[in-house]
Design a protein around this motif. Structure first.
Motif, PDB file in Angstrom:
ATOM      1  N   THR A  89      -0.073  -1.252  -4.952  1.00 21.74           N
ATOM      2  CA  THR A  89      -0.942  -0.354  -5.723  1.00 21.74           C
ATOM      3  C   THR A  89      -2.390  -0.490  -5.301  1.00 21.74           C
ATOM      4  O   THR A  89      -3.111   0.505  -5.162  1.00 21.74           O
ATOM      5  N   SER A  90      -2.833  -1.714  -5.083  1.00 20.15           N
ATOM      6  CA  SER A  90      -4.211  -1.945  -4.657  1.00 20.15           C
ATOM      7  C   SER A  90      -4.479  -1.337  -3.283  1.00 20.15           C
ATOM      8  O   SER A  90      -5.534  -0.729  -3.049  1.00 20.15           O
ATOM      9  N   LEU A  91      -3.521  -1.477  -2.363  1.00 15.96           N
ATOM     10  CA  LEU A  91      -3.662  -0.869  -1.038  1.00 15.96           C
ATOM     11  C   LEU A  91      -3.795   0.649  -1.145  1.00 15.96           C
ATOM     12  O   LEU A  91      -4.654   1.260  -0.487  1.00 15.96           O
ATOM     13  N   CYS A  92      -2.954   1.259  -1.962  1.00 19.64           N
ATOM     14  CA  CYS A  92      -2.987   2.719  -2.110  1.00 19.64           C
ATOM     15  C   CYS A  92      -4.299   3.184  -2.731  1.00 19.64           C
ATOM     16  O   CYS A  92      -4.869   4.202  -2.312  1.00 19.64           O
ATOM     17  N   LEU A  93      -4.796   2.443  -3.721  1.00 26.22           N
ATOM     18  CA  LEU A  93      -6.066   2.802  -4.355  1.00 26.22           C
ATOM     19  C   LEU A  93      -7.221   2.713  -3.363  1.00 26.22           C
ATOM     20  O   LEU A  93      -8.106   3.569  -3.337  1.00 26.22           O
ATOM     21  N   SER A  94      -7.213   1.669  -2.550  1.00 23.82           N
ATOM     22  CA  SER A  94      -8.269   1.486  -1.562  1.00 23.82           C
ATOM     23  C   SER A  94      -8.209   2.556  -0.477  1.00 23.82           C
ATOM     24  O   SER A  94      -9.238   3.095  -0.051  1.00 23.82           O
ATOM     25  N   LEU A  95      -6.997   2.883  -0.016  1.00 22.33           N
ATOM     26  CA  LEU A  95      -6.832   3.951   0.964  1.00 22.33           C
ATOM     27  C   LEU A  95      -7.295   5.286   0.399  1.00 22.33           C
ATOM     28  O   LEU A  95      -7.915   6.097   1.097  1.00 22.33           O
ATOM     29  N   ARG A  96      -6.988   5.520  -0.860  1.00 20.94           N
ATOM     30  CA  ARG A  96      -7.375   6.771  -1.507  1.00 20.94           C
ATOM     31  C   ARG A  96      -8.890   6.911  -1.587  1.00 20.94           C
ATOM     32  O   ARG A  96      -9.422   8.016  -1.561  1.00 20.94           O
ATOM     33  N   SER A  97      -9.590   5.771  -1.644  1.00 19.29           N
ATOM     34  CA  SER A  97     -11.056   5.799  -1.712  1.00 19.29           C
ATOM     35  C   SER A  97     -11.701   5.950  -0.330  1.00 19.29           C
ATOM     36  O   SER A  97     -12.926   6.032  -0.225  1.00 19.29           O
ATOM     37  N   GLY A  98     -10.878   5.973   0.733  1.00 17.16           N
ATOM     38  CA  GLY A  98     -11.402   6.163   2.084  1.00 17.16           C
ATOM     39  C   GLY A  98     -12.128   4.958   2.642  1.00 17.16           C
ATOM     40  O   GLY A  98     -13.059   5.107   3.440  1.00 17.16           O
ATOM     41  N   ARG A  99     -11.721   3.763   2.261  1.00 16.05           N
ATOM     42  CA  ARG A  99     -12.395   2.563   2.731  1.00 16.05           C
ATOM     43  C   ARG A  99     -11.916   2.157   4.122  1.00 16.05           C
ATOM     44  O   ARG A  99     -10.838   2.557   4.547  1.00 16.05           O
ATOM     45  N   PRO A 100     -12.702   1.341   4.827  1.00 15.04           N
ATOM     46  CA  PRO A 100     -12.300   0.862   6.161  1.00 15.04           C
ATOM     47  C   PRO A 100     -11.033   0.006   6.071  1.00 15.04           C
ATOM     48  O   PRO A 100     -10.703  -0.541   5.010  1.00 15.04           O
ATOM     49  N   THR A 101     -10.355  -0.136   7.199  1.00 17.14           N
ATOM     50  CA  THR A 101      -9.084  -0.851   7.237  1.00 17.14           C
ATOM     51  C   THR A 101      -9.210  -2.289   6.741  1.00 17.14           C
ATOM     52  O   THR A 101      -8.376  -2.771   5.968  1.00 17.14           O
ATOM     53  N   LEU A 102     -10.258  -2.997   7.166  1.00 13.67           N
ATOM     54  CA  LEU A 102     -10.445  -4.388   6.752  1.00 13.67           C
ATOM     55  C   LEU A 102     -10.608  -4.486   5.239  1.00 13.67           C
ATOM     56  O   LEU A 102     -10.048  -5.385   4.602  1.00 13.67           O
ATOM     57  N   ARG A 103     -11.354  -3.546   4.659  1.00 12.42           N
ATOM     58  CA  ARG A 103     -11.552  -3.578   3.209  1.00 12.42           C
ATOM     59  C   ARG A 103     -10.253  -3.230   2.473  1.00 12.42           C
ATOM     60  O   ARG A 103      -9.963  -3.793   1.416  1.00 12.42           O
ATOM     61  N   VAL A 104      -9.470  -2.318   3.025  1.00 14.24           N
ATOM     62  CA  VAL A 104      -8.186  -1.969   2.416  1.00 14.24           C
ATOM     63  C   VAL A 104      -7.280  -3.198   2.367  1.00 14.24           C
ATOM     64  O   VAL A 104      -6.671  -3.509   1.333  1.00 14.24           O
TER      65      VAL A 104
END
Length: 217
Positions: A89-104
């Protein structure tokens, strides 16, 4: 943690810990457990956490509702499933926010480490194995619930404070105290909500939960 910057080496260390926690959990996880209910709750969590959060006064950031959903997953599906649920869930939320790969990867690892700490603290130090559907209202249950919220709040506050220390302009200790206070207040309330949510789902059945979720959406 949206308003915080993190040192790259610190992020890589957390990612390594999160990866180890996930590999160990996958090794332990019972594949016979139904996956569909977990994915449905994950989609509900993503939709909710994308819209709602607890703002911290003074522009110190915001507290995500994700940890509350992780606790709900813990009560509904058990410990190992909750760890995997939190990371996904955290990965999907971070991806949805358009964050860089390292931050995801970092965001997913933080949630995985937090959930892993909760599950294995309960198992090793309190002898409690939270199994699917565990909502027995006993004294040991409430002790475990208090411990869970303290661990989640400690991990969240620690990560946020580390992020704040890497900001260009460091905040005063007074603001850090306010951050800790709001975190300590928000997590117990969220834990109560997760327990009520688990009780409702188990009382109505997951089919009724799905129907209500679709209706609300």
């Amino acid at each position: 943690m949206d308003n915080y910057r993190f040192h790259q080496k610190f992020m890589q260390a957390v990612i390594a810990l999160g990866g180890a926690a996930l590999l160990f959990t996958l090794y332990q996880w019972q594949l016979a457990q139904p996956v569909t209910p977990i994915l449905i709750l994950a989609m509900t969590a993503i939709a909710t956490c994308s819209r709602y959060f607890v703002p911290i006064p003074g522009g110190l950031g915001q507290i995500s509702l994700l940890d509350n959903f992780v606790l709900l997953a813990l009560l509904l599906f058990g410990g190992d499933a909750a760890i995997l649920f939190g990371a996904l869930t955290s990965l999907c939320l971070s991806l949805r926010s358009g964050r860089p790969t390292l931050r995801v990867m970092f965001d997913g690892s933080v949630t995985a480490v937090s959930a892993f700490s909760v599950v294995w603290t309960l198992r090793l130090f309190m002898g409690i194995e939270v199994k699917p559907g565990s909502t027995i209202l006993t004294l040991n249950f409430f002790k475990a619930l208090l411990l869970v919220t303290l661990i989640q709040a400690a991990v969240s506050a620690t990560i946020t404070l580390i992020g704040e220390s890497y900001k260009i302009q460091k905040s005063a200790w007074r603001k850090r105290g306010a951050l800790l206070l709001w975190t300590a207040l928000a997590y117990p309330i969220g834990a109560i909500g997760a327990c009520l949510g688990a009780w409702l789902v188990l009382s109505m059945g997951f089919s009724a939960f799905i129907a209500a979720d679709v209706a609300i959406s």
